[in-house]
Scaffold this motif. Structure first.
Motif, PDB file in Angstrom:
ATOM      1  N   ARG A  79       0.849  -1.201   0.000  1.00  0.00           N
ATOM      2  CA  ARG A  79       0.000   0.000   0.000  1.00  0.00           C
ATOM      3  C   ARG A  79       0.878   1.241   0.000  1.00  0.00           C
ATOM      4  O   ARG A  79       1.985   1.236   0.534  1.00  0.00           O
ATOM      5  CB  ARG A  79      -0.919   0.024   1.225  1.00  0.00           C
ATOM      6  CG  ARG A  79      -1.952  -1.102   1.255  1.00  0.00           C
ATOM      7  CD  ARG A  79      -2.860  -0.981   2.454  1.00  0.00           C
ATOM      8  NE  ARG A  79      -3.817  -2.074   2.529  1.00  0.00           N
ATOM      9  CZ  ARG A  79      -4.977  -2.112   1.884  1.00  0.00           C
ATOM     10  NH1 ARG A  79      -5.332  -1.085   1.120  1.00  0.00           N
ATOM     11  NH2 ARG A  79      -5.791  -3.146   2.009  1.00  0.00           N
ATOM     12  N   LEU A  80       0.346   2.294  -0.604  1.00  0.00           N
ATOM     13  CA  LEU A  80       1.074   3.554  -0.590  1.00  0.00           C
ATOM     14  C   LEU A  80       1.066   4.108   0.828  1.00  0.00           C
ATOM     15  O   LEU A  80       0.037   4.148   1.494  1.00  0.00           O
ATOM     16  CB  LEU A  80       0.412   4.547  -1.540  1.00  0.00           C
ATOM     17  CG  LEU A  80       1.231   5.809  -1.852  1.00  0.00           C
ATOM     18  CD1 LEU A  80       2.449   5.447  -2.694  1.00  0.00           C
ATOM     19  CD2 LEU A  80       0.382   6.847  -2.572  1.00  0.00           C
ATOM     20  N   GLY A  97      -7.965   9.737  -6.217  1.00  0.00           N
ATOM     21  CA  GLY A  97      -8.362   8.540  -5.496  1.00  0.00           C
ATOM     22  C   GLY A  97      -9.180   8.944  -4.287  1.00  0.00           C
ATOM     23  O   GLY A  97      -9.669  10.073  -4.207  1.00  0.00           O
ATOM     24  N   PRO A  98      -9.352   8.068  -3.307  1.00  0.00           N
ATOM     25  CA  PRO A  98     -10.068   8.432  -2.081  1.00  0.00           C
ATOM     26  C   PRO A  98      -9.414   9.631  -1.400  1.00  0.00           C
ATOM     27  O   PRO A  98      -8.207   9.859  -1.532  1.00  0.00           O
ATOM     28  CB  PRO A  98      -9.935   7.164  -1.218  1.00  0.00           C
ATOM     29  CG  PRO A  98      -9.724   6.061  -2.204  1.00  0.00           C
ATOM     30  CD  PRO A  98      -8.923   6.666  -3.322  1.00  0.00           C
ATOM     31  N   MET A 137      -5.402  10.890  -1.140  1.00  0.00           N
ATOM     32  CA  MET A 137      -4.856  12.144  -1.656  1.00  0.00           C
ATOM     33  C   MET A 137      -4.289  13.013  -0.545  1.00  0.00           C
ATOM     34  O   MET A 137      -3.297  13.721  -0.743  1.00  0.00           O
ATOM     35  CB  MET A 137      -5.931  12.888  -2.449  1.00  0.00           C
ATOM     36  CG  MET A 137      -6.361  12.149  -3.707  1.00  0.00           C
ATOM     37  SD  MET A 137      -7.433  13.139  -4.769  1.00  0.00           S
ATOM     38  CE  MET A 137      -8.867  13.308  -3.718  1.00  0.00           C
ATOM     39  N   ASP A 138      -4.903  12.962   0.636  1.00  0.00           N
ATOM     40  CA  ASP A 138      -4.358  13.705   1.773  1.00  0.00           C
ATOM     41  C   ASP A 138      -2.978  13.172   2.155  1.00  0.00           C
ATOM     42  O   ASP A 138      -2.077  13.948   2.489  1.00  0.00           O
ATOM     43  CB  ASP A 138      -5.306  13.610   2.974  1.00  0.00           C
ATOM     44  CG  ASP A 138      -6.506  14.531   2.839  1.00  0.00           C
ATOM     45  OD1 ASP A 138      -6.473  15.426   1.979  1.00  0.00           O
ATOM     46  OD2 ASP A 138      -7.476  14.346   3.591  1.00  0.00           O
ATOM     47  N   GLN A 159       2.233  23.069  -6.872  1.00  0.00           N
ATOM     48  CA  GLN A 159       2.776  21.917  -7.592  1.00  0.00           C
ATOM     49  C   GLN A 159       1.937  20.653  -7.402  1.00  0.00           C
ATOM     50  O   GLN A 159       2.167  19.656  -8.074  1.00  0.00           O
ATOM     51  CB  GLN A 159       4.213  21.628  -7.119  1.00  0.00           C
ATOM     52  CG  GLN A 159       5.215  22.725  -7.455  1.00  0.00           C
ATOM     53  CD  GLN A 159       6.583  22.433  -6.860  1.00  0.00           C
ATOM     54  OE1 GLN A 159       6.845  22.713  -5.695  1.00  0.00           O
ATOM     55  NE2 GLN A 159       7.448  21.836  -7.672  1.00  0.00           N
ATOM     56  N   ILE A 160       0.956  20.708  -6.486  1.00  0.00           N
ATOM     57  CA  ILE A 160       0.198  19.511  -6.112  1.00  0.00           C
ATOM     58  C   ILE A 160      -1.257  19.683  -6.528  1.00  0.00           C
ATOM     59  O   ILE A 160      -1.960  20.567  -6.038  1.00  0.00           O
ATOM     60  CB  ILE A 160       0.299  19.262  -4.601  1.00  0.00           C
ATOM     61  CG1 ILE A 160       1.762  19.244  -4.154  1.00  0.00           C
ATOM     62  CG2 ILE A 160      -0.392  17.960  -4.230  1.00  0.00           C
ATOM     63  CD1 ILE A 160       1.945  19.311  -2.654  1.00  0.00           C
ATOM     64  N   LYS A 161      -1.727  18.851  -7.445  1.00  0.00           N
ATOM     65  CA  LYS A 161      -3.109  18.905  -7.932  1.00  0.00           C
ATOM     66  C   LYS A 161      -3.864  17.669  -7.449  1.00  0.00           C
ATOM     67  O   LYS A 161      -3.292  16.588  -7.320  1.00  0.00           O
ATOM     68  CB  LYS A 161      -3.150  18.941  -9.462  1.00  0.00           C
ATOM     69  CG  LYS A 161      -2.099  19.836 -10.114  1.00  0.00           C
ATOM     70  CD  LYS A 161      -2.362  21.295  -9.887  1.00  0.00           C
ATOM     71  CE  LYS A 161      -1.324  22.153 -10.631  1.00  0.00           C
ATOM     72  NZ  LYS A 161      -1.545  23.593 -10.411  1.00  0.00           N
ATOM     73  N   ARG A 162      -5.166  17.821  -7.227  1.00  0.00           N
ATOM     74  CA  ARG A 162      -5.967  16.680  -6.789  1.00  0.00           C
ATOM     75  C   ARG A 162      -7.349  16.738  -7.421  1.00  0.00           C
ATOM     76  O   ARG A 162      -7.880  17.806  -7.701  1.00  0.00           O
ATOM     77  CB  ARG A 162      -6.074  16.631  -5.266  1.00  0.00           C
ATOM     78  CG  ARG A 162      -6.684  17.863  -4.648  1.00  0.00           C
ATOM     79  CD  ARG A 162      -6.621  17.817  -3.138  1.00  0.00           C
ATOM     80  NE  ARG A 162      -7.645  16.955  -2.569  1.00  0.00           N
ATOM     81  CZ  ARG A 162      -7.629  16.541  -1.309  1.00  0.00           C
ATOM     82  NH1 ARG A 162      -6.618  16.850  -0.519  1.00  0.00           N
ATOM     83  NH2 ARG A 162      -8.601  15.796  -0.840  1.00  0.00           N
ATOM     84  N   GLU A 163      -7.921  15.558  -7.653  1.00  0.00           N
ATOM     85  CA  GLU A 163      -9.265  15.442  -8.198  1.00  0.00           C
ATOM     86  C   GLU A 163     -10.058  14.490  -7.321  1.00  0.00           C
ATOM     87  O   GLU A 163      -9.609  13.380  -7.015  1.00  0.00           O
ATOM     88  CB  GLU A 163      -9.222  14.898  -9.629  1.00  0.00           C
ATOM     89  CG  GLU A 163     -10.580  14.721 -10.287  1.00  0.00           C
ATOM     90  CD  GLU A 163     -11.228  16.036 -10.699  1.00  0.00           C
ATOM     91  OE1 GLU A 163     -11.303  16.948  -9.855  1.00  0.00           O
ATOM     92  OE2 GLU A 163     -11.665  16.148 -11.862  1.00  0.00           O
ATOM     93  N   THR A 164     -11.245  14.911  -6.901  1.00  0.00           N
ATOM     94  CA  THR A 164     -12.059  14.107  -6.004  1.00  0.00           C
ATOM     95  C   THR A 164     -13.279  13.586  -6.730  1.00  0.00           C
ATOM     96  O   THR A 164     -13.992  14.336  -7.371  1.00  0.00           O
ATOM     97  CB  THR A 164     -12.514  14.943  -4.780  1.00  0.00           C
ATOM     98  OG1 THR A 164     -11.364  15.483  -4.136  1.00  0.00           O
ATOM     99  CG2 THR A 164     -13.281  14.083  -3.795  1.00  0.00           C
ATOM    100  N   PHE A 165     -13.539  12.289  -6.622  1.00  0.00           N
ATOM    101  CA  PHE A 165     -14.721  11.677  -7.207  1.00  0.00           C
ATOM    102  C   PHE A 165     -15.870  11.587  -6.212  1.00  0.00           C
ATOM    103  O   PHE A 165     -17.011  11.791  -6.527  1.00  0.00           O
ATOM    104  CB  PHE A 165     -14.407  10.264  -7.713  1.00  0.00           C
ATOM    105  CG  PHE A 165     -13.610  10.235  -8.978  1.00  0.00           C
ATOM    106  CD1 PHE A 165     -13.558  11.319  -9.827  1.00  0.00           C
ATOM    107  CD2 PHE A 165     -12.898   9.105  -9.325  1.00  0.00           C
ATOM    108  CE1 PHE A 165     -12.831  11.286 -10.994  1.00  0.00           C
ATOM    109  CE2 PHE A 165     -12.166   9.042 -10.507  1.00  0.00           C
ATOM    110  CZ  PHE A 165     -12.133  10.152 -11.335  1.00  0.00           C
ATOM    111  N   LEU A 166     -15.553  11.242  -4.970  1.00  0.00           N
ATOM    112  CA  LEU A 166     -16.582  10.992  -3.972  1.00  0.00           C
ATOM    113  C   LEU A 166     -16.334  11.827  -2.735  1.00  0.00           C
ATOM    114  O   LEU A 166     -15.205  12.101  -2.364  1.00  0.00           O
ATOM    115  CB  LEU A 166     -16.603   9.507  -3.571  1.00  0.00           C
ATOM    116  CG  LEU A 166     -16.898   8.521  -4.702  1.00  0.00           C
ATOM    117  CD1 LEU A 166     -16.708   7.095  -4.185  1.00  0.00           C
ATOM    118  CD2 LEU A 166     -18.305   8.702  -5.229  1.00  0.00           C
ATOM    119  N   LEU A 167     -17.436  12.214  -2.089  1.00  0.00           N
ATOM    120  CA  LEU A 167     -17.313  12.920  -0.822  1.00  0.00           C
ATOM    121  C   LEU A 167     -16.795  11.982   0.255  1.00  0.00           C
ATOM    122  O   LEU A 167     -17.078  10.789   0.228  1.00  0.00           O
ATOM    123  CB  LEU A 167     -18.678  13.452  -0.381  1.00  0.00           C
ATOM    124  CG  LEU A 167     -19.179  14.724  -1.060  1.00  0.00           C
ATOM    125  CD1 LEU A 167     -20.655  14.907  -0.747  1.00  0.00           C
ATOM    126  CD2 LEU A 167     -18.393  15.921  -0.587  1.00  0.00           C
TER     127      LEU A 167
END
Length: 348
Positions: free
Chosen positions: A184-185, A211-212, A216-217, A232-240
């Motif tokens: 796991r990461l 990801g969850p 991402m945190d 420099q850090i981008k994030r995309e959220t799919f679910l709350l």
């Protein structure tokens, strides 16, 4: 609104499906790697919108496509998995989203992509654009799944790695691995990945995570702790997140149940609306038949970004705007609640 015809439906691993489209007439608007497509449906005289990231790249000669994970109780995802057929026509809005990659052809940078499960979707689009448009940049993809058998786009990614062996490095992370150190990461694993692949200077490095929220945190806090800048850090959220409340906080919270009046400026017209405490600005606007822009209704995309030029707005959730943007008056209609009388909202 655009009319798109479904040209192909491709089953994917782990209850995912890729849907290819072509415009019914004319050309579809240009989109950017990392953006999403919002589909609009009418069911029983009610409109439902759902957003799905492009898995295709605007810089590759391939069909316009999205990839959708089946959600057990998801009305639209079940419809897309089980009801639609090739040849069907669907309604779509213009491409949206701030989670984008802007290729710079002469640049020489390293791009780290951290994906978990179907979070690979927008990152696959970004990966392809970066490799095709930037001949000197390197891509490092850390991709987490439970096992190789349920990994979406595994074969396609392997083909891209063969095509660009000197510029694309894929780190496959499987939770069923016997090596618990790399199953796991985690923070140490991220540090190890960067130690092996991080160039100098650090200014030419970008990070994209999808990801969850907890995943991402982990990436974000580790990278910030290493000294990288927020930009420099981008994030995309799919679910709350399942629970944004603190379970240990049992203090009684005072709820402002006041109904506040606002002035909403949109497309050259002004609307005077009363917003009760339990409804968002978007909710009331739509109830009044104002065709406001929206997509996720959850504070996770950028479709309904607006500006508060007078008064004050509280957002119940915000996954898009930075602290500086909020300080400068930017708000999200879908989670925005006025907390002062005579608030003025300007919709872009």
């Amino acid at each position: 609104m655009h009319k798109l015809r479904i040209t192909n439906i491709i089953p994917r691993e782990n209850h995912n499906v890729t849907i290819n489209f072509e415009p019914v007439s004319g050309e579809f608007p240009t989109y950017k790697a990392g953006q999403f497509l919002t589909l609009s449906f009418e069911f029983a005289n009610r409109e439902l919108r759902r957003s799905y990231s492009f898995s295709s790249s605007p810089d590759v000669d391939e069909p316009l496509s999205i990839t959708v994970k089946r959600v057990e109780n998801g009305e639209i995802s079940r419809f897309l998995h089980h009801k639609i057929q090739e040849g069907d026509i669907v309604d779509a809005l213009d491409p949206q989203g701030l989670f984008i990659y802007e290729p710079i052809e002469d640049s020489e940078r390293t791009v780290f992509l951290f994906a978990a499960g179907i979070g690979i979707t927008p990152l696959f689009s970004i990966l392809k654009s970066a490799l095709v448009r930037e001949s000197k940049s390197k891509i490092v993809l850390a991709y987490s799944n439970s096992s190789p058998e349920v990994t979406p786009f595994k074969e396609e990614l392997q083909e891209w790695a063969k095509k660009y062996p000197d510029r694309l490095q894929i780190i496959w992370i499987y939770s069923n691995s016997k090596n618990l150190m790399t199953a796991r990461l985690n923070r140490d694993y991220i540090l190890s990945i960067l130690k092996n692949h991080l160039p100098a200077p650090h200014q030419d490095v970008l990070f994209y995570t999808c990801g969850p929220v907890i995943y991402m945190d982990l990436c974000r806090f580790t990278l910030l702790g290493m000294g990288f800048d927020e930009s420099q850090i981008k994030r995309e959220t799919f679910l709350l997140p399942e629970n944004e409340e603190d379970d240990d906080d049992e203090t009684e919270k005072e709820v402002d149940k006041t109904t506040y009046s606002i002035k909403l400026n949109f497309q050259g017209q002004s609307y005077h609306l009363d917003i009760p405490y339990n409804k968002s600005i978007l909710d009331v606007g739509l109830e009044n038949k104002i065709k406001l822009p929206y997509s996720c209704k959850s504070g996770m995309c950028s479709t309904c970004i607006s500006n508060c030029s007078q008064g004050k707005v509280r957002m119940s959730y915000n996954e898009v705007l930075t602290d500086r943007e909020v300080e400068n008056g930017r708000i999200l209609l879908c989670t925005g609640h006025p907390i002062e009388p005579d608030t003025i909202i300007d919709v872009f």
